[in-house]
Design an enzyme around this catalytic site. Structure first.
Site, PDB file in Angstrom:
ATOM      1  N   ASP A  88      10.607  11.005   4.042  1.00 27.72           N
ATOM      2  CA  ASP A  88      10.790  11.766   5.567  1.00 27.72           C
ATOM      3  C   ASP A  88      11.970  11.316   6.023  1.00 27.72           C
ATOM      4  O   ASP A  88      12.739  10.790   5.221  1.00 27.72           O
ATOM      5  CB  ASP A  88       9.601  11.136   6.512  1.00 27.72           C
ATOM      6  N   HIS A  89      12.194  11.607   7.364  1.00 31.13           N
ATOM      7  CA  HIS A  89      13.615  11.158   7.786  1.00 31.13           C
ATOM      8  C   HIS A  89      13.854   9.622   7.621  1.00 31.13           C
ATOM      9  O   HIS A  89      15.050   9.361   7.149  1.00 31.13           O
ATOM     10  CB  HIS A  89      13.735  11.475   9.236  1.00 31.13           C
TER      11      HIS A  89
ATOM     12  N   CYS B  50       8.843   6.220   3.006  1.00 28.87           N
ATOM     13  CA  CYS B  50       8.780   6.691   4.505  1.00 28.87           C
ATOM     14  C   CYS B  50       9.261   5.334   5.221  1.00 28.87           C
ATOM     15  O   CYS B  50      10.027   4.480   4.438  1.00 28.87           O
ATOM     16  CB  CYS B  50       7.561   7.274   5.066  1.00 28.87           C
TER      17      CYS B  50
ATOM     18  N   THR C 163       7.524   2.815   6.588  1.00 29.30           N
ATOM     19  CA  THR C 163       7.039   1.411   6.005  1.00 29.30           C
ATOM     20  C   THR C 163       6.400   1.582   4.787  1.00 29.30           C
ATOM     21  O   THR C 163       6.012   0.769   3.849  1.00 29.30           O
ATOM     22  CB  THR C 163       5.692   1.223   6.908  1.00 29.30           C
TER      23      THR C 163
ATOM     24  N   HIS D 193      -1.546  -2.555 -14.758  1.00 24.86           N
ATOM     25  CA  HIS D 193      -2.701  -2.582 -14.213  1.00 24.86           C
ATOM     26  C   HIS D 193      -3.564  -1.222 -13.506  1.00 24.86           C
ATOM     27  O   HIS D 193      -4.604  -0.708 -13.782  1.00 24.86           O
ATOM     28  CB  HIS D 193      -3.181  -3.576 -13.484  1.00 24.86           C
TER      29      HIS D 193
ATOM     30  N   ARG E 108      12.459   1.227   5.769  1.00 25.48           N
ATOM     31  CA  ARG E 108      12.971   0.332   6.779  1.00 25.48           C
ATOM     32  C   ARG E 108      12.438  -0.894   6.342  1.00 25.48           C
ATOM     33  O   ARG E 108      12.862  -1.814   7.232  1.00 25.48           O
ATOM     34  CB  ARG E 108      12.380   0.782   8.254  1.00 25.48           C
TER      35      ARG E 108
ATOM     36  N   ARG F  95      -9.597  -3.114 -20.045  1.00 27.40           N
ATOM     37  CA  ARG F  95     -10.525  -3.397 -19.045  1.00 27.40           C
ATOM     38  C   ARG F  95      -9.852  -2.438 -17.579  1.00 27.40           C
ATOM     39  O   ARG F  95     -10.593  -2.068 -16.820  1.00 27.40           O
ATOM     40  CB  ARG F  95     -10.701  -4.642 -18.568  1.00 27.40           C
ATOM     41  N   HIS F  96      -8.435  -2.457 -17.681  1.00 28.07           N
ATOM     42  CA  HIS F  96      -7.863  -1.412 -16.711  1.00 28.07           C
ATOM     43  C   HIS F  96      -8.148  -0.267 -16.825  1.00 28.07           C
ATOM     44  O   HIS F  96      -8.363   0.480 -15.754  1.00 28.07           O
ATOM     45  CB  HIS F  96      -6.197  -1.790 -16.634  1.00 28.07           C
TER      46      HIS F  96
ATOM     47  N   ARG G 299     -11.281   0.779 -15.098  1.00 22.81           N
ATOM     48  CA  ARG G 299     -11.358   0.722 -13.696  1.00 22.81           C
ATOM     49  C   ARG G 299     -10.677   1.902 -13.194  1.00 22.81           C
ATOM     50  O   ARG G 299     -11.191   2.349 -12.186  1.00 22.81           O
ATOM     51  CB  ARG G 299     -10.469  -0.580 -13.239  1.00 22.81           C
TER      52      ARG G 299
HETATM   53  C1  RB5 Z   1       8.237   7.612  11.017  1.00 25.07           C
HETATM   54  O1  RB5 Z   1       8.726   7.144  12.174  1.00 25.07           O
HETATM   55  C2  RB5 Z   1       7.090   6.518  10.345  1.00 25.07           C
HETATM   56  O2  RB5 Z   1       6.108   6.900  11.151  1.00 25.07           O
HETATM   57  C3  RB5 Z   1       7.045   7.095   9.015  1.00 25.07           C
HETATM   58  O3  RB5 Z   1       8.127   7.178   8.194  1.00 25.07           O
HETATM   59  C4  RB5 Z   1       6.253   6.086   8.111  1.00 25.07           C
HETATM   60  O4  RB5 Z   1       6.264   4.786   8.353  1.00 25.07           O
HETATM   61  C5  RB5 Z   1       4.708   5.991   8.352  1.00 25.07           C
HETATM   62  O5  RB5 Z   1       4.025   5.648   7.684  1.00 25.07           O
END
Ligand code: RB5
Length: 148
Positions: free
Chosen positions: A8-9, A65, A67, A98, A109, A132-133, A136
């Site tokens: 995403d952005h 993205c 996070t 695994h 970020r 074993r992996h 699973r």
């Molecule tokens: C976008 O602002 C943010 O929410 C997205 O990039 C991401 O971190 C979502 O999980």
């Protein structure tokens, strides 16, 4: 082996860095967007990359993205996708050895580019250990079947 990239952005910059890094190493890369700074919805790109990976056995995906969490949640809804959110070099290796991950996810970020590129290298230079992996992973596939 082809690597499909999506972000995403919030992940666009790191996606570009990772894509250039892979390209320099001679890996075949496909950029599925986003390619602008406009705010977009991460599930759209998780789906594009997930569908591409499922449609091309042996290929891998890279999603970024802000996070890495939203991309992970969305990509793992696609049957056949095992998306792993990486947080150090060891988890990058283990995601392959695994979990036989076919998509790796980064928090654009949260992770310095230099670290992210070394985690991508660690993932790509590892192989699935099976045994074993494998058992699973088969159980995960069974969960998918039961929730169709
Ligand atoms: C976008 O602002 C943010 O929410 C997205 O990039 C991401 O971190 C979502 O999980």
């Amino acid at each position: 082996m082809t690597l499909y990239f999506g972000s995403d952005h919030a992940g666009r910059e790191l996606k570009g860095i990772l894509l250039s890094h892979a390209k320099e190493k001679g890996i075949s890369v496909v950029d599925l967007g986003t390619d602008a700074d406009l705010s977009v919805d991460y599930p759209d790109y998780a789906q594009k990359v997930g569908d591409a990976v499922v449609g091309a056995p042996g290929s891998y995906g890279v999603l970024v993205c802000g996070t890495g969490i939203g991309m992970s949640i969305a990509a793992n809804k696609i049957h056949g996708i095992r998306a792993a959110l990486l947080y150090n070099e060891e988890t990058a290796r283990l995601a392959h050895q695994h979990n036989n991950a076919n998509i790796v996810v980064f928090g654009g970020r949260e992770v310095p580019p230099k670290e992210a590129t070394s985690w991508l290298d660690a993932f790509l230079s590892s192989t699935f250990e099976g045994g074993r992996h494998g058992r699973r992973i088969e159980k995960i596939a069974r969960i998918e079947q039961e929730h169709r």
